[in-house]
Design a protein around this motif. Structure first.
Motif, PDB file in Angstrom:
ATOM      1  N   GLN A  91       0.816  -1.219   0.000  1.00  0.00           N
ATOM      2  CA  GLN A  91       0.000   0.000   0.000  1.00  0.00           C
ATOM      3  C   GLN A  91       0.843   1.261   0.000  1.00  0.00           C
ATOM      4  OE1 GLN A  91      -3.277  -1.573   2.996  1.00  0.00           O
ATOM      5  NE2 GLN A  91      -3.892   0.424   2.222  1.00  0.00           N
ATOM      6  N   HIS A  92       2.084   1.163   0.464  1.00  0.00           N
ATOM      7  CA  HIS A  92       2.959   2.328   0.412  1.00  0.00           C
ATOM      8  C   HIS A  92       3.270   2.699  -1.020  1.00  0.00           C
ATOM      9  CE1 HIS A  92       3.684   2.981   4.603  1.00  0.00           C
ATOM     10  NE2 HIS A  92       3.993   1.716   4.785  1.00  0.00           N
ATOM     11  N   TYR A  93       3.220   1.749  -1.894  1.00  0.00           N
ATOM     12  CA  TYR A  93       3.523   1.989  -3.297  1.00  0.00           C
ATOM     13  C   TYR A  93       2.263   2.278  -4.116  1.00  0.00           C
ATOM     14  CZ  TYR A  93       8.301   0.443  -2.504  1.00  0.00           C
ATOM     15  OH  TYR A  93       9.594   0.350  -2.049  1.00  0.00           O
ATOM     16  N   VAL A  94       1.282   1.414  -4.015  1.00  0.00           N
ATOM     17  CA  VAL A  94       0.111   1.550  -4.887  1.00  0.00           C
ATOM     18  C   VAL A  94      -1.008   2.366  -4.260  1.00  0.00           C
ATOM     19  CG1 VAL A  94       0.643  -0.613  -6.043  1.00  0.00           C
ATOM     20  CG2 VAL A  94      -0.907  -0.640  -4.088  1.00  0.00           C
ATOM     21  N   LYS A  95      -0.916   2.594  -2.939  1.00  0.00           N
ATOM     22  CA  LYS A  95      -1.857   3.445  -2.206  1.00  0.00           C
ATOM     23  C   LYS A  95      -3.249   2.844  -2.029  1.00  0.00           C
ATOM     24  CE  LYS A  95       1.353   6.477  -1.898  1.00  0.00           C
ATOM     25  NZ  LYS A  95       2.105   6.558  -0.631  1.00  0.00           N
ATOM     26  N   ARG A  96      -3.755   2.153  -3.016  1.00  0.00           N
ATOM     27  CA  ARG A  96      -5.121   1.607  -2.935  1.00  0.00           C
ATOM     28  C   ARG A  96      -5.101   0.233  -2.272  1.00  0.00           C
ATOM     29  NH1 ARG A  96      -7.229   1.477  -8.816  1.00  0.00           N
ATOM     30  NH2 ARG A  96      -9.003   0.510  -7.743  1.00  0.00           N
ATOM     31  N   GLU A  97      -5.935   0.055  -1.255  1.00  0.00           N
ATOM     32  CA  GLU A  97      -5.965  -1.200  -0.508  1.00  0.00           C
ATOM     33  C   GLU A  97      -6.329  -2.395  -1.388  1.00  0.00           C
ATOM     34  OE1 GLU A  97      -8.107  -3.218   3.437  1.00  0.00           O
ATOM     35  OE2 GLU A  97      -8.556  -1.143   2.846  1.00  0.00           O
ATOM     36  N   GLU A  98      -7.300  -2.210  -2.249  1.00  0.00           N
ATOM     37  CA  GLU A  98      -7.732  -3.345  -3.074  1.00  0.00           C
ATOM     38  C   GLU A  98      -6.646  -3.764  -4.050  1.00  0.00           C
ATOM     39  OE1 GLU A  98     -10.294  -1.155  -6.570  1.00  0.00           O
ATOM     40  OE2 GLU A  98     -11.235  -1.346  -4.586  1.00  0.00           O
ATOM     41  N   SER A  99      -5.883  -2.796  -4.552  1.00  0.00           N
ATOM     42  CA  SER A  99      -4.786  -3.121  -5.466  1.00  0.00           C
ATOM     43  C   SER A  99      -3.681  -3.850  -4.722  1.00  0.00           C
ATOM     44  CB  SER A  99      -4.234  -1.842  -6.109  1.00  0.00           C
ATOM     45  OG  SER A  99      -5.226  -1.199  -6.884  1.00  0.00           O
TER      46      SER A  99
ATOM     47  N   LEU B 256      -2.254  -7.651  -5.454  1.00  0.00           N
ATOM     48  CA  LEU B 256      -0.843  -7.900  -5.746  1.00  0.00           C
ATOM     49  C   LEU B 256      -0.260  -8.952  -4.806  1.00  0.00           C
ATOM     50  CD1 LEU B 256       0.285  -4.219  -6.403  1.00  0.00           C
ATOM     51  CD2 LEU B 256       0.439  -6.107  -8.038  1.00  0.00           C
ATOM     52  N   VAL B 257      -0.581  -8.847  -3.531  1.00  0.00           N
ATOM     53  CA  VAL B 257      -0.058  -9.804  -2.565  1.00  0.00           C
ATOM     54  C   VAL B 257      -0.702 -11.173  -2.764  1.00  0.00           C
ATOM     55  CG1 VAL B 257       0.209 -10.352  -0.118  1.00  0.00           C
ATOM     56  CG2 VAL B 257       0.473  -7.992  -0.895  1.00  0.00           C
ATOM     57  N   SER B 258      -1.970 -11.180  -3.065  1.00  0.00           N
ATOM     58  CA  SER B 258      -2.654 -12.445  -3.330  1.00  0.00           C
ATOM     59  C   SER B 258      -2.032 -13.142  -4.534  1.00  0.00           C
ATOM     60  CB  SER B 258      -4.144 -12.196  -3.594  1.00  0.00           C
ATOM     61  OG  SER B 258      -4.790 -11.696  -2.439  1.00  0.00           O
ATOM     62  N   GLU B 259      -1.702 -12.369  -5.554  1.00  0.00           N
ATOM     63  CA  GLU B 259      -1.077 -12.929  -6.747  1.00  0.00           C
ATOM     64  C   GLU B 259       0.292 -13.523  -6.414  1.00  0.00           C
ATOM     65  OE1 GLU B 259      -0.182 -14.167 -10.547  1.00  0.00           O
ATOM     66  OE2 GLU B 259      -2.106 -13.628  -9.637  1.00  0.00           O
ATOM     67  N   LEU B 260       1.017 -12.858  -5.530  1.00  0.00           N
ATOM     68  CA  LEU B 260       2.322 -13.387  -5.122  1.00  0.00           C
ATOM     69  C   LEU B 260       2.168 -14.766  -4.496  1.00  0.00           C
ATOM     70  CD1 LEU B 260       5.321 -13.353  -4.360  1.00  0.00           C
ATOM     71  CD2 LEU B 260       4.686 -12.073  -2.299  1.00  0.00           C
ATOM     72  N   PHE B 261       1.214 -14.904  -3.590  1.00  0.00           N
ATOM     73  CA  PHE B 261       1.036 -16.193  -2.923  1.00  0.00           C
ATOM     74  C   PHE B 261       0.580 -17.274  -3.916  1.00  0.00           C
ATOM     75  CE2 PHE B 261       1.157 -13.670   0.948  1.00  0.00           C
ATOM     76  CZ  PHE B 261       1.909 -14.503   1.766  1.00  0.00           C
ATOM     77  N   VAL B 262      -0.212 -16.879  -4.899  1.00  0.00           N
ATOM     78  CA  VAL B 262      -0.613 -17.827  -5.943  1.00  0.00           C
ATOM     79  C   VAL B 262       0.625 -18.327  -6.683  1.00  0.00           C
ATOM     80  CG1 VAL B 262      -1.791 -18.073  -8.162  1.00  0.00           C
ATOM     81  CG2 VAL B 262      -2.926 -16.903  -6.260  1.00  0.00           C
TER      82      VAL B 262
END
Length: 204
Positions: A39-47, A51-57
């Protein structure tokens, strides 16, 4: 520190063998901190969540190659950072980020097991967690990465694009702030001063 590193290596080894329980442990341990980092980078919580969900996938899908990763914790943060920068480029956003955050102290307390002292500890821990939540964003994030995820100041500096001195200063200020909470708690008469020395906070 070494013990945490070995634990992460063991988790990655188990995940590589296809152990879903180990993957779930990794997910529960790191998802929130990585999301906050994103969130420090993309600012939006949903984004950040996506992104983190995709990493775990990807970790699960590519688990067969996890043996090539020598520093699992750094790998997770670096992967999220790379994903965020790619996302920002696609969104045509400026990638320069102003950071200032981190979460509840990974504080450990050496206390006796009496009910009264246990109650005092729980009350104080709640106050400490609230104090961390109220820290500036960068300080809270740095503190969590150093104290919870056991990254070195140099590693945190590289991941966040900060100087090592800035990271060290943020950790120092966070610790000082939490120490003030502890002192205020005892000064307010919430616990006997004679027992204050029994609370040993491992903040470094």
């Amino acid at each position: 520190m070494a013990q945490d590193h070995r634990h992460m290596e063991e988790l990655f080894t188990r995940i590589q063998r296809g152990e879903k329980q180990a993957f779930d442990q990794l997910y529960l341990r790191y998802f929130d901190n990585l999301k906050q980092f994103a969130q420090h980078y993309v600012k939006r919580e949903e984004s950040a969540d996506e992104l983190v969900s995709e990493l775990f996938v990807q970790v699960w899908l590519r688990r067969g190659a996890l043996h090539e990763i020598h520093n699992p914790t750094r790998y997770l943060y670096q992967s999220v950072k790379n994903g965020c920068l790619t996302y920002l480029k696609k969104e045509n956003r400026h990638t320069r980020v102003s950071l200032d955050e981190v979460d509840p102290a990974n504080l450990q307390v050496a206390i006796t097991a009496s009910p009264e002292q246990l109650l005092e500890y729980k009350e104080l821990l709640t106050l400490l967690e609230e104090a961390v939540d109220l820290m500036p964003d960068q300080r809270r994030t740095v503190f969590r990465m150093v104290k919870e995820d056991r990254l070195k100041c140099r590693e945190v500096a590289e991941l966040l694009g900060l100087s090592v001195r800035t990271v060290e200063n943020q950790v120092y200020r966070a610790v000082k702030q939490l120490n003030e909470v502890v002192e205020s708690y005892f000064d307010a008469g919430n616990a006997n001063q004679g027992r204050a020395s029994r609370f040993f906070f491992l903040v470094i």
